[in-house]
Design an enzyme around this catalytic site. Structure first.
Site, PDB file in Angstrom:
ATOM      1  N   GLN A 193      63.104  24.541  38.316  1.00  0.00           N
ATOM      2  CA  GLN A 193      62.216  23.444  38.757  1.00  0.00           C
ATOM      3  C   GLN A 193      62.689  22.126  38.149  1.00  0.00           C
ATOM      4  O   GLN A 193      62.556  21.919  36.945  1.00  0.00           O
ATOM      5  CB  GLN A 193      60.795  23.759  38.284  1.00  0.00           C
ATOM      6  CG  GLN A 193      59.736  22.767  38.706  1.00  0.00           C
ATOM      7  CD  GLN A 193      58.378  23.132  38.094  1.00  0.00           C
ATOM      8  OE1 GLN A 193      58.286  23.981  37.208  1.00  0.00           O
ATOM      9  NE2 GLN A 193      57.325  22.480  38.555  1.00  0.00           N
ATOM     10  N   GLY A 194      63.256  21.249  38.968  1.00  0.00           N
ATOM     11  CA  GLY A 194      63.791  19.972  38.477  1.00  0.00           C
ATOM     12  C   GLY A 194      62.821  18.844  38.753  1.00  0.00           C
ATOM     13  O   GLY A 194      63.057  17.994  39.625  1.00  0.00           O
ATOM     14  N   SER A 212      60.714  17.212  35.787  1.00  0.00           N
ATOM     15  CA  SER A 212      60.620  16.299  34.648  1.00  0.00           C
ATOM     16  C   SER A 212      61.922  15.528  34.429  1.00  0.00           C
ATOM     17  O   SER A 212      63.013  16.052  34.643  1.00  0.00           O
ATOM     18  CB  SER A 212      60.305  17.075  33.371  1.00  0.00           C
ATOM     19  OG  SER A 212      59.119  17.813  33.527  1.00  0.00           O
ATOM     20  N   SER A 259      63.852  24.654  32.798  1.00  0.00           N
ATOM     21  CA  SER A 259      63.902  26.044  32.313  1.00  0.00           C
ATOM     22  C   SER A 259      64.791  26.888  33.212  1.00  0.00           C
ATOM     23  O   SER A 259      64.681  26.819  34.450  1.00  0.00           O
ATOM     24  CB  SER A 259      62.501  26.669  32.310  1.00  0.00           C
ATOM     25  OG  SER A 259      61.642  25.932  31.502  1.00  0.00           O
ATOM     26  N   GLU A 279      51.583  26.688  40.219  1.00  0.00           N
ATOM     27  CA  GLU A 279      52.129  26.964  38.885  1.00  0.00           C
ATOM     28  C   GLU A 279      51.052  27.524  37.951  1.00  0.00           C
ATOM     29  O   GLU A 279      51.266  28.496  37.250  1.00  0.00           O
ATOM     30  CB  GLU A 279      52.718  25.681  38.294  1.00  0.00           C
ATOM     31  CG  GLU A 279      53.386  25.910  36.949  1.00  0.00           C
ATOM     32  CD  GLU A 279      54.251  24.727  36.514  1.00  0.00           C
ATOM     33  OE1 GLU A 279      54.061  23.624  37.035  1.00  0.00           O
ATOM     34  OE2 GLU A 279      55.103  24.940  35.631  1.00  0.00           O
TER      35      GLU A 279
HETATM   36  C1  LIG Z   1      58.858  25.283  27.236  1.00  0.00           C
HETATM   37  C2  LIG Z   1      58.873  24.207  28.271  1.00  0.00           C
HETATM   38  C3  LIG Z   1      59.405  24.464  29.523  1.00  0.00           C
HETATM   39  C4  LIG Z   1      59.443  23.456  30.497  1.00  0.00           C
HETATM   40  N1  LIG Z   1      60.020  23.752  31.714  1.00  0.00           N
HETATM   41  C5  LIG Z   1      60.104  22.779  32.652  1.00  0.00           C
HETATM   42  C6  LIG Z   1      60.778  23.031  33.898  1.00  0.00           C
HETATM   43  O1  LIG Z   1      61.289  24.119  34.138  1.00  0.00           O
HETATM   44  N2  LIG Z   1      60.888  22.022  34.796  1.00  0.00           N
HETATM   45  C7  LIG Z   1      60.351  20.794  34.571  1.00  0.00           C
HETATM   46  O2  LIG Z   1      60.452  19.954  35.453  1.00  0.00           O
HETATM   47  N3  LIG Z   1      59.711  20.508  33.406  1.00  0.00           N
HETATM   48  C8  LIG Z   1      59.599  21.483  32.449  1.00  0.00           C
HETATM   49  N4  LIG Z   1      58.971  21.216  31.244  1.00  0.00           N
HETATM   50  C9  LIG Z   1      58.526  19.846  30.997  1.00  0.00           C
HETATM   51  C10 LIG Z   1      57.024  19.687  30.962  1.00  0.00           C
HETATM   52  O3  LIG Z   1      56.476  19.816  32.250  1.00  0.00           O
HETATM   53  C11 LIG Z   1      56.781  18.288  30.354  1.00  0.00           C
HETATM   54  O4  LIG Z   1      57.217  18.348  29.010  1.00  0.00           O
HETATM   55  C12 LIG Z   1      55.334  17.907  30.412  1.00  0.00           C
HETATM   56  O5  LIG Z   1      54.946  17.662  31.742  1.00  0.00           O
HETATM   57  C13 LIG Z   1      55.069  16.643  29.570  1.00  0.00           C
HETATM   58  O6  LIG Z   1      55.935  15.611  29.918  1.00  0.00           O
HETATM   59  P1  LIG Z   1      56.764  14.812  28.796  1.00  0.00           P
HETATM   60  O7  LIG Z   1      57.431  15.827  27.908  1.00  0.00           O
HETATM   61  O8  LIG Z   1      57.609  13.803  29.478  1.00  0.00           O
HETATM   62  O9  LIG Z   1      55.659  14.096  27.903  1.00  0.00           O
HETATM   63  P2  LIG Z   1      54.892  12.741  28.268  1.00  0.00           P
HETATM   64  O10 LIG Z   1      54.355  12.827  29.651  1.00  0.00           O
HETATM   65  O11 LIG Z   1      55.766  11.591  27.933  1.00  0.00           O
HETATM   66  O12 LIG Z   1      53.676  12.811  27.262  1.00  0.00           O
HETATM   67  C14 LIG Z   1      53.821  12.481  25.859  1.00  0.00           C
HETATM   68  C15 LIG Z   1      52.453  12.625  25.206  1.00  0.00           C
HETATM   69  O13 LIG Z   1      51.526  11.687  25.803  1.00  0.00           O
HETATM   70  C16 LIG Z   1      50.390  12.362  26.319  1.00  0.00           C
HETATM   71  N5  LIG Z   1      49.950  11.737  27.575  1.00  0.00           N
HETATM   72  C17 LIG Z   1      50.741  11.359  28.608  1.00  0.00           C
HETATM   73  N6  LIG Z   1      49.990  10.832  29.603  1.00  0.00           N
HETATM   74  C18 LIG Z   1      48.691  10.888  29.187  1.00  0.00           C
HETATM   75  C19 LIG Z   1      47.445  10.531  29.779  1.00  0.00           C
HETATM   76  N7  LIG Z   1      47.374   9.995  31.015  1.00  0.00           N
HETATM   77  N8  LIG Z   1      46.300  10.756  29.067  1.00  0.00           N
HETATM   78  C20 LIG Z   1      46.356  11.319  27.808  1.00  0.00           C
HETATM   79  N9  LIG Z   1      47.529  11.672  27.208  1.00  0.00           N
HETATM   80  C21 LIG Z   1      48.665  11.473  27.886  1.00  0.00           C
HETATM   81  C22 LIG Z   1      50.861  13.790  26.585  1.00  0.00           C
HETATM   82  O14 LIG Z   1      49.793  14.714  26.555  1.00  0.00           O
HETATM   83  C23 LIG Z   1      51.838  14.015  25.416  1.00  0.00           C
HETATM   84  O15 LIG Z   1      51.137  14.383  24.261  1.00  0.00           O
HETATM   85  C24 LIG Z   1      58.922  22.181  30.231  1.00  0.00           C
HETATM   86  C25 LIG Z   1      58.377  21.913  28.965  1.00  0.00           C
HETATM   87  C26 LIG Z   1      58.348  22.909  27.984  1.00  0.00           C
HETATM   88  C27 LIG Z   1      57.762  22.588  26.643  1.00  0.00           C
END
Ligand SMILES: Cc1cc2nc3c(=O)[nH]c(=O)nc-3n(C[C@H](O)[C@H](O)[C@H](O)COP(=O)(O)OP(=O)(O)OC[C@H]3O[C@@H](n4cnc5c(N)ncnc54)[C@H](O)[C@@H]3O)c2cc1C
Length: 378
Positions: free
Chosen positions: A123-124, A126, A158, A241
């Site tokens: 899943q691409g 993020s 992932s 999901e």
């Molecule tokens: C083990 C693992 C597997 C993953 N696998 C995939 C995958 O296969 N494909 C894929 O596309 N992604 C994947 N992800 C990514 C995951 O979906 C993102 O990490 C997640 O959506 C959060 O995005 P970010 O890391 O950019 O954090 P950000 O969105 O930048 O958030 C940073 C912090 O700010 C907080 N925050 C952000 N916006 C708000 C708001 N509006 N209100 C309150 N708080 C807020 C968040 O809760 C977090 O604490 C994976 C992540 C993990 C940990």
């Protein structure tokens, strides 16, 4: 809702239990590659037995299982301590998305190899500056002849290192508003223009990766749901999901809790009131999760698709799983930190639970606004 199984549901469960009794998945390997191979092998066995995707319609190779039967499948999978199939993203997200939005040719081409685990999907979505706020994504796709040329960066992908296809959302019309001008593609990962760099996690393994995409080519017939319609297609993927996994996760939590109770008993710690109280608290949370997952079924039956309640179960599970891993560390003391021990792994891996599949903060916003009907912040 009535939680008593009908005769058909009990029959389905018994048939499944018989199958699992004859198909022991064996011990869970700890290294990432061996783990993936174990999961792929187990998915092939499920496939040969006709159990790879019971929730898919019969015409696509599933069993046309009802929602309750599908819940039973994930419960029994967890109860058998079997792994999630290697192609879980294809089975739970990609396949169902194609069933809604895909052309007949796309369904013919892709659904079979998803089921058999011959082609793994990732899943691409993020990107470095687009996680919770998916609509901020910057990866660009530009039309070129009868296809598209894609350039950008994805992150946390992932299983990319094992995947043939990537569900990729890219910006195809930068002049449009954020949620518009996006397109959902199936990108072939086997091309030089796609570089996969593993990210090392706190557990020491690399489940996920960075993807560097430099003028990758995607044929027009790998656009899903039409150009410019990517947001709606991506929402279908995301809705699926959280819905499918709740039953598996609650049983996995139950198994871990039972293991921890046995561990505490073996160490003579059940007589400690504080330990007993925390185990009791986790028992209640595990039961709450199970019952809330069943309540989510009612919502799907009523509205025809997964609702925002899935956010509640995901939040409850990640919170309970982190508490459980911490309690294990408190009970085991330094033994919980021995490299390679299952509890050390649980403790470290649980940190990501409140981020993956939607962060807890985002889930709380969804529950507040769409389940409880509280006013929106903005
Ligand atoms: C083990 C693992 C597997 C993953 N696998 C995939 C995958 O296969 N494909 C894929 O596309 N992604 C994947 N992800 C990514 C995951 O979906 C993102 O990490 C997640 O959506 C959060 O995005 P970010 O890391 O950019 O954090 P950000 O969105 O930048 O958030 C940073 C912090 O700010 C907080 N925050 C952000 N916006 C708000 C708001 N509006 N209100 C309150 N708080 C807020 C968040 O809760 C977090 O604490 C994976 C992540 C993990 C940990």
């Amino acid at each position: 809702m009535d939680l008593t199984f009908s005769d058909a549901e009990t029959g389905f469960r018994d048939e499944l239990r018989d199958w699992f009794a004859g198909n022991d998945p064996g011990p869970e390997p700890r290294t990432a590659d061996a783990h993936q191979a174990w999961r792929r092998d187990f998915q092939r066995r499920l496939y040969d037995g006709g159990w790879a995707a019971p929730h898919w319609p019969v015409e696509y190779g599933g069993r046309g299982a009802t929602l309750t039967q599908s819940a039973i499948f994930f419960e029994e999978l967890g109860r058998a301590r079997a792994p999630l199939p290697a192609n879980v993203l294809g089975l739970l997200l990609g396949g169902p998305t194609l069933m809604v939005w895909g052309t007949d040719e796309q369904k013919d081409r892709h659904l079979g190899p998803i089921l058999s685990a011959d082609e793994i999907w990732c899943q691409g979505f993020s990107e470095p500056d687009a996680g919770s706020d998916l609509a901020a994504l910057k990866t660009r796709a530009v039309r070129d002849g009868d296809g598209w040329v894609v350039t950008g960066q994805k992150v946390w992908t992932s299983g990319a290192q094992y995947s043939k296809w990537c569900m990729l959302v890219a910006r195809t019309d930068p002049a449009e508003a954020r949620h518009k001008g996006l397109t959902y593609f199936l990108m072939d990962m086997e091309q030089d223009a796609v570089q996969i760099r593993p990210l090392r996690q706190i557990t020491g393994e690399s489940e996920f990766n960075e993807l560097f995409i430099e003028e990758a080519r995607i044929a027009d017939d790998q656009v899903v749901g039409g150009a410019g319609n990517g947001w709606r297609v991506a929402m279908t993927t995301l809705m699926n999901e959280r819905a499918g996994l709740a039953f598996f996760l609650q049983v996995r939590l139950r198994n871990l809790l039972d293991d921890l109770i046995a561990e505490a008993a073996a160490r003579g710690r059940l007589a400690d009131d504080l330990v007993a109280e925390r185990l009791g608290d986790l028992h209640v949370r595990t039961e709450l999760l199970r019952l809330t997952a069943y309540r989510g079924l009612t919502a799907i039956e009523k509205y025809g698709q997964p609702g925002p309640e899935g956010s509640l179960t995901k939040w409850m599970w990640s919170d309970a799983n982190q508490r459980l891993a911490q309690l294990a560390a408190d009970i085991l003391g330094p033994d919980a930190l021995v490299t390679g021990s299952p509890w050390a792994y649980e403790l470290l891996r649980a940190r990501g639970n409140s981020i993956e599949g939607g962060t807890t903060e985002i889930l709380k916003n969804i529950v507040a606004e769409r389940v409880l009907g509280l006013p929106r912040l903005r």
